[in-house]
Design a protein around this motif. Structure first.
Motif, mmCIF file in Angstrom:
data_model
loop_
_atom_site.group_PDB
_atom_site.id
_atom_site.type_symbol
_atom_site.label_atom_id
_atom_site.label_comp_id
_atom_site.label_asym_id
_atom_site.label_seq_id
_atom_site.Cartn_x
_atom_site.Cartn_y
_atom_site.Cartn_z
ATOM 1 N N SER A 160 0.941 3.945 -2.908
ATOM 2 C CA SER A 160 0.892 5.622 -2.864
ATOM 3 C C SER A 160 2.059 6.232 -3.226
ATOM 4 O O SER A 160 1.738 7.410 -3.796
ATOM 5 C CB SER A 160 0.703 5.536 -1.192
ATOM 6 O OG SER A 160 -0.399 4.781 -0.557
ATOM 7 N N GLN A 192 0.871 -1.195 0.033
ATOM 8 C CA GLN A 192 -0.112 0.146 0.215
ATOM 9 C C GLN A 192 0.823 1.123 0.133
ATOM 10 O O GLN A 192 0.697 2.141 -0.486
ATOM 11 C CB GLN A 192 -0.934 -0.072 1.189
ATOM 12 C CG GLN A 192 -1.767 -1.048 1.134
ATOM 13 C CD GLN A 192 -2.640 -1.309 2.548
ATOM 14 O OE1 GLN A 192 -2.106 -1.086 3.653
ATOM 15 N NE2 GLN A 192 -3.919 -1.682 2.653
ATOM 16 N N LEU A 231 1.199 10.751 2.196
ATOM 17 C CA LEU A 231 0.998 9.852 3.275
ATOM 18 C C LEU A 231 0.775 10.784 4.851
ATOM 19 O O LEU A 231 1.799 11.421 5.001
ATOM 20 C CB LEU A 231 2.046 8.653 3.540
ATOM 21 C CG LEU A 231 2.344 7.822 2.376
ATOM 22 C CD1 LEU A 231 3.353 7.049 2.526
ATOM 23 C CD2 LEU A 231 1.025 7.166 1.946
ATOM 24 N N LYS A 280 0.806 9.946 -3.887
ATOM 25 C CA LYS A 280 -0.039 10.419 -2.816
ATOM 26 C C LYS A 280 0.584 11.028 -1.667
ATOM 27 O O LYS A 280 1.880 10.580 -1.414
ATOM 28 C CB LYS A 280 -0.995 9.225 -2.414
ATOM 29 C CG LYS A 280 -1.974 8.842 -3.624
ATOM 30 C CD LYS A 280 -2.966 7.863 -2.883
ATOM 31 C CE LYS A 280 -3.906 7.353 -4.032
ATOM 32 N NZ LYS A 280 -4.748 6.367 -3.528
ATOM 33 N N ASP A 316 -4.934 5.337 3.178
ATOM 34 C CA ASP A 316 -3.800 6.095 3.634
ATOM 35 C C ASP A 316 -3.003 5.067 4.681
ATOM 36 O O ASP A 316 -3.406 5.252 5.739
ATOM 37 C CB ASP A 316 -4.273 7.402 4.415
ATOM 38 C CG ASP A 316 -3.157 8.284 4.864
ATOM 39 O OD1 ASP A 316 -2.199 7.900 4.740
ATOM 40 O OD2 ASP A 316 -3.608 9.175 5.588
#
Length: 464
Positions: A63, A59, A70, A68, A106
């Motif tokens: 990400s 994951q 975190l 993305k 997340d």
């Protein structure tokens, strides 16, 4: 009492296959597929720590590739997590699954991992709880509060060596932290005592380690090797029949040898001297079931292989009588266990399964409906619900339950094949032949030898 960790070697064949595929997908950096596979495994085996670690790594890697951000701190509260929090005390295993869905968005979110910590503790999964805190620590290694929380957790769960490590990390950040100074001293003393003392049950550390290694290798033992180990541990048992670790080891070796009577006897004695450990009680019940399964299989094979025997009608009648008697005993035992632990979804599922076996379909439905709300037994409960509705000729409801079960299964493993096959038979009864064949063809395309699928599919292509 904590639940033992599940290793990759202890996964059932269908989940082991998913784990192998996930491992290959990691090497290919196909993180979406990795996450999908591992989430399916953890749904059935929430205490598979290696799988949860691999899931979180995938994951996080995904990400990063998707650029993305975190989150590693508590910022705006996550309303979904706040709603899940109310489930923790009621059904912690279901809460863990729901939290994981949020963490998929997340993975290092501090609020989510703190809630995972609480849920794992409530579910008696301390290793998963520690993993949740370690996830926060790795994302924010200078957070003294998390380091101290981890140290306290490790001390509470008899891992003082790891507590020392956490307190030392605090001191590396702030050498004047008096709590950490005292923590290092106390945890070091406890670690030293643990290493030198005789452990619970009178077993020395080297003996405990020997048991651990032998248990890891037990599934690979030959019969001769198991008998040799049994001779060794049997002698230890003769010296001290109240040593819980030794009794459990002897029981597990008899189980490996499929000597059900002796395995049941030793596991029952382990249960008696363990202050009524519910896991051992369940093991005794499980082995009684296995013993009966063998006896019933012998009877069933005898009937199937000799259909023209002069006493065949009598044998069939006796077989049905024994099946009903067995179901009634199992129902009574399941009800007794539910009285002691009414919130356990596994017990609800087992009661529903036994009620079904006893032809009590109406009584089974509410038990299975309660069980299906827990992700650990959801698929099997839905499958059994479909069967109950089918037996009551409520065919549309049966299809609904089986369709719901099918949607939960991302990979065409043995469980999904069973669901598709059951659904196909119901659709056939409803006259929905195209849908009946579509379900069978999904199996046919991957497993030609599954039950009578090939015969059913191929016969549909024959012209009159």
């Amino acid at each position: 009492m904590s639940t033992p960790l599940v290793s990759a070697n202890e996964l059932p064949p269908n989940l082991k296959n998913l784990w192998d595929r996930a491992s290959k997908a990691v090497r290919m950096q196909n993180y979406d597929y990795v996450v999908q596979l591992l989430a399916g495994i953890l749904k059935d085996e929430p205490n598979f720590l290696d799988g949860r670690r691999a899931l979180r790594k995938a994951q996080i890697a995904r990400s990063r590739t998707q650029k993305k951000t975190l989150s590693v701190r508590f910022n705006a509260p996550n309303l979904s997590l706040m709603r899940i929090k109310s489930q923790v005390s009621k059904d912690p295993v279901a809460a863990i699954a729901a939290i994981e869905e949020e963490l998929d968005k997340d993975p290092v979110n501090a609020q989510g991992n703190q809630l995972l910590y609480e849920a794992a503790l409530a579910a008696e999964l301390p290793h998963i709880a520690a993993f949740a805190l370690e996830t926060i620590r790795e994302a924010n290694p200078k957070d003294k509060a998390i380091l101290k929380q981890l140290a306290h957790h490790y001390l509470t769960h008899e891992e003082p060596g790891k507590a020392v490590e956490m307190y030392n990390l605090v001191l590396a950040i702030d050498a004047s932290d008096l709590e950490a100074v005292k923590g290092v001293t106390d945890a070091s003393a406890r670690d030293s005592m643990k290493k030198n003392k005789v452990e619970e049950g009178g077993m020395k550390r080297d003996d405990a380690e020997r048991i651990r290694l032998e248990q890891t290798d037990r599934q690979h033992l030959t019969r001769d090797q198991a008998l040799k180990q049994l001779e060794d541990w049997g002698a230890r048992y003769a010296e001290d029949p109240n040593n819980l670790a030794v009794v459990k080891r002897v029981a597990s070796l008899y189980e490996h040898l499929e000597d059900w009577d002796n395995a049941i006897s030793y596991y029952d004695w382990a249960y008696q001297i363990s202050n009524r450990d519910s896991a051992l009680e369940r093991k005794v019940s499980e082995l009684h079931e296995k013993k009966l399964d063998v006896e019933f299989r012998v009877m069933s094979d005898e009937i199937a292989n000799h259909p023209d025997a002069p006493d065949i009608d009598e044998k069939r009648k006796r077989f049905d009588e024994l099946r009903r008697e067995r179901a009634l005993k199992q129902i009574a035992e399941a009800r007794r266990r539910i009285e002691a632990n009414p919130t356990d979804p596994q017990l609800r599922y087992e009661l529903g399964r036994h009620l079904f076996a006893g032809d009590q379909f109406t009584e089974a439905i509410p038990e299975l409906q309660r069980a299906k709300n827990n992700p650990h037994v959801r698929t099997q409960a839905l499958l059994m619900l479909g069967r109950c509705f089918e037996r009551k000729n409520m065919l549309d409801l049966a299809v609904n339950q089986l369709t719901e079960a099918e949607k939960d299964l991302a990979v065409l493993d043995n469980t999904k094949k069973e669901v598709l096959y059951e659904k196909a038979l119901v659709l056939q009864r409803m006259g929905r032949i195209d849908e009946y064949l579509d379900n069978l063809k999904q199996i046919y395309e991957t497993d030609y030898g599954y039950r009578d699928v090939a015969e059913r599919v191929e016969s549909s292509y024959q012209t009159s």
